[in-house]
Design a protein around this motif. Structure first.
Motif, PDB file in Angstrom:
ATOM      1  N   ASP A   1       1.020  -1.154  -0.132  1.00  0.00           N
ATOM      2  CA  ASP A   1       0.014  -0.048   0.134  1.00  0.00           C
ATOM      3  C   ASP A   1       1.044   1.257  -0.044  1.00  0.00           C
ATOM      4  O   ASP A   1       0.417   2.274  -0.450  1.00  0.00           O
ATOM      5  N   HIS A   2       2.078   1.101   0.620  1.00  0.00           N
ATOM      6  CA  HIS A   2       3.279   2.079   0.455  1.00  0.00           C
ATOM      7  C   HIS A   2       4.565   1.705   0.041  1.00  0.00           C
ATOM      8  O   HIS A   2       4.584   0.509   0.025  1.00  0.00           O
ATOM      9  N   GLU A   3       5.378   2.515   0.097  1.00  0.00           N
ATOM     10  CA  GLU A   3       6.752   2.148  -0.311  1.00  0.00           C
ATOM     11  C   GLU A   3       7.694   2.237   0.799  1.00  0.00           C
ATOM     12  O   GLU A   3       9.122   2.614   0.740  1.00  0.00           O
ATOM     13  N   HIS A   4       7.249   2.162   2.175  1.00  0.00           N
ATOM     14  CA  HIS A   4       8.032   2.517   3.178  1.00  0.00           C
ATOM     15  C   HIS A   4       8.516   1.183   3.935  1.00  0.00           C
ATOM     16  O   HIS A   4       9.078   1.005   5.358  1.00  0.00           O
ATOM     17  N   VAL A   5       8.499   0.063   3.413  1.00  0.00           N
ATOM     18  CA  VAL A   5       9.035  -1.167   4.113  1.00  0.00           C
ATOM     19  C   VAL A   5      10.673  -1.268   4.028  1.00  0.00           C
ATOM     20  O   VAL A   5      11.151  -1.094   2.845  1.00  0.00           O
ATOM     21  N   PRO A   6      11.384  -1.342   4.983  1.00  0.00           N
ATOM     22  CA  PRO A   6      12.851  -1.131   4.773  1.00  0.00           C
ATOM     23  C   PRO A   6      13.207  -2.375   3.674  1.00  0.00           C
ATOM     24  O   PRO A   6      12.598  -3.384   3.952  1.00  0.00           O
ATOM     25  N   GLY A   7      14.370  -2.280   3.346  1.00  0.00           N
ATOM     26  CA  GLY A   7      15.196  -3.397   2.322  1.00  0.00           C
ATOM     27  C   GLY A   7      15.294  -4.596   3.167  1.00  0.00           C
ATOM     28  O   GLY A   7      14.954  -5.878   2.642  1.00  0.00           O
ATOM     29  N   PRO A   8      15.709  -4.630   4.479  1.00  0.00           N
ATOM     30  CA  PRO A   8      16.088  -5.957   5.276  1.00  0.00           C
ATOM     31  C   PRO A   8      14.401  -6.657   5.322  1.00  0.00           C
ATOM     32  O   PRO A   8      14.369  -7.800   5.346  1.00  0.00           O
ATOM     33  N   GLY A   9      13.521  -6.047   5.491  1.00  0.00           N
ATOM     34  CA  GLY A   9      12.058  -6.538   5.713  1.00  0.00           C
ATOM     35  C   GLY A   9      11.676  -7.099   4.305  1.00  0.00           C
ATOM     36  O   GLY A   9      11.081  -8.301   4.370  1.00  0.00           O
ATOM     37  N   LEU A  10      12.019  -6.450   3.258  1.00  0.00           N
ATOM     38  CA  LEU A  10      11.475  -6.901   1.946  1.00  0.00           C
ATOM     39  C   LEU A  10      12.365  -8.160   1.423  1.00  0.00           C
ATOM     40  O   LEU A  10      11.732  -9.184   1.166  1.00  0.00           O
ATOM     41  N   ARG A  11      13.542  -8.173   1.874  1.00  0.00           N
ATOM     42  CA  ARG A  11      14.426  -9.423   1.382  1.00  0.00           C
ATOM     43  C   ARG A  11      13.934 -10.543   2.323  1.00  0.00           C
ATOM     44  O   ARG A  11      14.013 -11.778   1.812  1.00  0.00           O
ATOM     45  N   ALA A  12      13.691 -10.331   3.663  1.00  0.00           N
ATOM     46  CA  ALA A  12      13.418 -11.339   4.563  1.00  0.00           C
ATOM     47  C   ALA A  12      11.931 -11.991   4.035  1.00  0.00           C
ATOM     48  O   ALA A  12      12.047 -13.282   4.168  1.00  0.00           O
ATOM     49  N   MET A  13      10.793 -11.254   3.627  1.00  0.00           N
ATOM     50  CA  MET A  13       9.634 -11.735   3.246  1.00  0.00           C
ATOM     51  C   MET A  13       9.857 -12.365   1.717  1.00  0.00           C
ATOM     52  O   MET A  13       9.052 -13.393   1.806  1.00  0.00           O
ATOM     53  N   ALA A  14      10.857 -12.072   1.059  1.00  0.00           N
ATOM     54  CA  ALA A  14      11.125 -12.654  -0.032  1.00  0.00           C
ATOM     55  C   ALA A  14      11.792 -14.213   0.013  1.00  0.00           C
ATOM     56  O   ALA A  14      11.552 -14.887  -0.868  1.00  0.00           O
ATOM     57  N   GLU A  15      12.142 -14.346   1.214  1.00  0.00           N
ATOM     58  CA  GLU A  15      12.515 -15.757   1.516  1.00  0.00           C
ATOM     59  C   GLU A  15      11.394 -16.642   1.865  1.00  0.00           C
ATOM     60  O   GLU A  15      11.599 -18.019   1.825  1.00  0.00           O
ATOM     61  N   VAL A  16      10.329 -16.240   2.034  1.00  0.00           N
ATOM     62  CA  VAL A  16       9.139 -17.035   2.133  1.00  0.00           C
ATOM     63  C   VAL A  16       8.069 -17.202   1.263  1.00  0.00           C
ATOM     64  O   VAL A  16       7.061 -17.916   1.319  1.00  0.00           O
ATOM     65  N   THR A  17       8.179 -15.993   0.542  1.00  0.00           N
ATOM     66  CA  THR A  17       7.149 -15.954  -0.339  1.00  0.00           C
ATOM     67  C   THR A  17       7.375 -14.954  -1.750  1.00  0.00           C
ATOM     68  O   THR A  17       8.472 -14.420  -1.696  1.00  0.00           O
ATOM     69  N   SER A  18       6.474 -14.893  -2.512  1.00  0.00           N
ATOM     70  CA  SER A  18       6.860 -14.039  -3.655  1.00  0.00           C
ATOM     71  C   SER A  18       6.468 -12.357  -3.355  1.00  0.00           C
ATOM     72  O   SER A  18       5.414 -12.358  -2.661  1.00  0.00           O
ATOM     73  N   VAL A  19       7.581 -11.618  -3.575  1.00  0.00           N
ATOM     74  CA  VAL A  19       7.382 -10.136  -3.052  1.00  0.00           C
ATOM     75  C   VAL A  19       7.524  -9.309  -4.327  1.00  0.00           C
ATOM     76  O   VAL A  19       8.425  -9.167  -5.209  1.00  0.00           O
ATOM     77  N   GLN A  20       6.340  -8.695  -4.598  1.00  0.00           N
ATOM     78  CA  GLN A  20       6.019  -7.814  -5.870  1.00  0.00           C
ATOM     79  C   GLN A  20       5.740  -6.289  -5.587  1.00  0.00           C
ATOM     80  O   GLN A  20       4.534  -6.228  -5.142  1.00  0.00           O
ATOM     81  N   PRO A  21       6.322  -5.357  -6.135  1.00  0.00           N
ATOM     82  CA  PRO A  21       7.701  -5.278  -6.427  1.00  0.00           C
ATOM     83  C   PRO A  21       8.633  -5.729  -5.449  1.00  0.00           C
ATOM     84  O   PRO A  21       8.533  -5.438  -4.275  1.00  0.00           O
ATOM     85  N   GLY A  22       9.833  -6.150  -6.001  1.00  0.00           N
ATOM     86  CA  GLY A  22      10.929  -6.557  -5.103  1.00  0.00           C
ATOM     87  C   GLY A  22      11.993  -5.477  -4.656  1.00  0.00           C
ATOM     88  O   GLY A  22      11.683  -4.333  -5.263  1.00  0.00           O
ATOM     89  N   ALA A  23      12.730  -5.885  -3.675  1.00  0.00           N
ATOM     90  CA  ALA A  23      13.329  -4.823  -3.065  1.00  0.00           C
ATOM     91  C   ALA A  23      14.286  -3.874  -4.011  1.00  0.00           C
ATOM     92  O   ALA A  23      14.515  -2.701  -3.919  1.00  0.00           O
ATOM     93  N   ASP A  24      15.007  -4.671  -5.102  1.00  0.00           N
ATOM     94  CA  ASP A  24      15.894  -3.933  -5.983  1.00  0.00           C
ATOM     95  C   ASP A  24      15.123  -2.901  -6.767  1.00  0.00           C
ATOM     96  O   ASP A  24      15.519  -2.030  -7.205  1.00  0.00           O
ATOM     97  N   ALA A  25      13.933  -3.215  -7.236  1.00  0.00           N
ATOM     98  CA  ALA A  25      13.146  -2.188  -7.877  1.00  0.00           C
ATOM     99  C   ALA A  25      12.441  -1.216  -6.773  1.00  0.00           C
ATOM    100  O   ALA A  25      12.662  -0.006  -7.343  1.00  0.00           O
TER     101      ALA A  25
END
Length: 416
Positions: A94-118
């Motif tokens: 809903d917003h872009e304020h999730v820190p990078g470590p949180g984005l990458r941690a979620m990506a370890e357990v499911t699909s995260v779209q858009p990803g941290a690098d984007a």
């Protein structure tokens, strides 16, 4: 290009999410953030047969009123993010304020779209400027600055005024300062920002762009590379907040609209964006022709695309969910020659507001049955986005007047 089947964690080589109701095998999409954007994804999810979950900032935020379950958790709470993501087939925002470590941690357990690098390009304005410049995208003159002397050196080339921005955290006009010269009173704020950002690389300085109007290009892109674009729109701001959107942008040269759409699609591909990307630009006069420079990016459904709920074959919210799951994207064609969306903003003078928005909403529905009203369930505060209205039709002047009247009445700015 034919899109692939819905993204699943098992297909990505990750363990299956925790058991959760999936009628007919349809996936569960999680949204981090419980604001109005998540709220407006719910009707689209229902139409697609999807289950939507939201990680909300509180139990009564806009999305939590209409989406269940809505566990409460902060965007920087790593444990809450991972627990939430583990129960979803895909997670979006809903917003872009999730820190990078949180984005990458979620990506370890499911699909995260858009990803941290984007997403970092929508989180950090300096990173955005660096990447867009590398891609050859037209931008205002800019520089990273760490002190007053650096701003003055930049102004020696770009001229005054200079726009100074905090790289992260600013939206709706926040974190933006315009300095007219070396003696501007705003330097006190700038100096405080420099001190706060001293160990984070400094601030962003940009030329002050004398623009003719603001435009926005909205596109959607899926992981498989399928992309779609809505008509370019004109936006109008009030006190730094988007107030009105006209689709398509009136009197916009077809070649310029095509060029802007092409740039938006190029940015989406170059940055690896999944879902909706909004590219906000300034239309400018340079060397005797109209062109544009990119101002901001947003990697999520955006205020400039709210008109599409009622005015397009497929709304930005539906196509965002389709893209997140790598489903085929829907048509972005407009349903009518003109659509105007006007935000309902909380009035500055609290005495002028309607105490009961429901009654003013009923009045608008009775007065003009063609008006579509979307309210967000928010407490009234001056300048706050409380909802929006949309009107579409064949005559732009009529459509615009009706939309403005409805929004002004609901907000308490007029009595009849």
């Amino acid at each position: 290009m034919t899109a692939s089947s819905p993204v699943s964690s098992s297909a990505a080589g990750r363990p299956d999410p925790a058991p959760y109701a999936r009628p007919g095998g349809f996936p569960v999409v999680g949204v981090v953030g419980g604001g109005q954007l998540a709220r407006m994804m719910q009707p689209a999810a229902t139409a697609l047969g999807l289950r939507l979950r939201v990680l909300a900032e509180g139990p009564d935020v806009a999305a939590a009123q209409v989406i269940t379950p809505a566990p409460v958790g902060a965007a920087d709470d790593l444990e809450a993010l991972v627990a939430f993501a583990s129960e979803c087939d895909a997670v979006t925002f809903d917003h872009e304020h999730v820190p990078g470590p949180g984005l990458r941690a979620m990506a370890e357990v499911t699909s995260v779209q858009p990803g941290a690098d984007a997403l970092v390009h929508a989180q950090d304005k300096v990173v955005m400027r660096e990447r867009l410049t590398a891609l050859g995208v037209p931008c205002p003159a800019w520089a990273r600055v760490t002190d007053r002397a650096a701003v003055e050196a930049f102004a020696a080339d770009a001229g005054w005024p200079v726009v100074v921005k905090t790289p992260r955290g600013g939206y709706d006009g926040k974190g933006v300062l315009v300095l007219d010269g070396p003696d501007d009173a705003g330097w006190a704020t700038a100096d405080a920002w420099f001190a706060d950002w001293a160990d984070r690389g400094g601030l962003l300085a940009e030329e002050h762009v004398p623009f003719t109007r603001e435009l926005a290009a909205l596109v959607a892109r899926s992981p498989s590379g399928q992309a779609a674009a809505w008509p370019v729109v004109e936006t109008a701001q009030r006190d730094g907040v988007c107030h009105e959107v006209t689709a398509p942008a009136p009197d916009l040269d077809a070649d310029l609209a095509a060029e802007l759409t092409d740039v938006a699609l190029r940015i989406a591909g170059g940055l690896g964006v999944t879902g909706v990307l909004a590219v906000e630009v300034f239309e400018v006069e340079r060397e005797g022709r109209r062109t544009f420079v990119v101002n901001e990016l947003a990697m999520r459904p955006h205020n400039s695309g709210h008109w599409s709920i009622d005015g397009a074959v497929t709304s930005q919210f539906e196509n965002h969910l389709r893209a997140v799951l790598d489903l085929p994207l829907g048509s972005t064609a407009a349903r009518s020659p003109w659509t105007v969306m006007v935000n309902v903003l909380g009035p500055k003078e609290i005495q002028t507001r309607h105490e009961d928005l429901y009654r003013s909403y009923l009045h608008v529905m009775a007065h003009d049955p063609g008006v579509k009203v979307h309210l967000y369930g928010k407490e009234q505060r001056p300048g706050r986005k409380l909802g929006h209205v949309t009107v579409y039709g064949d005559d732009l002047d009529s459509v615009r007047a009706r939309a403005r009247h409805a929004a002004a009445f609901i907000a308490g700015e007029i009595d009849e």
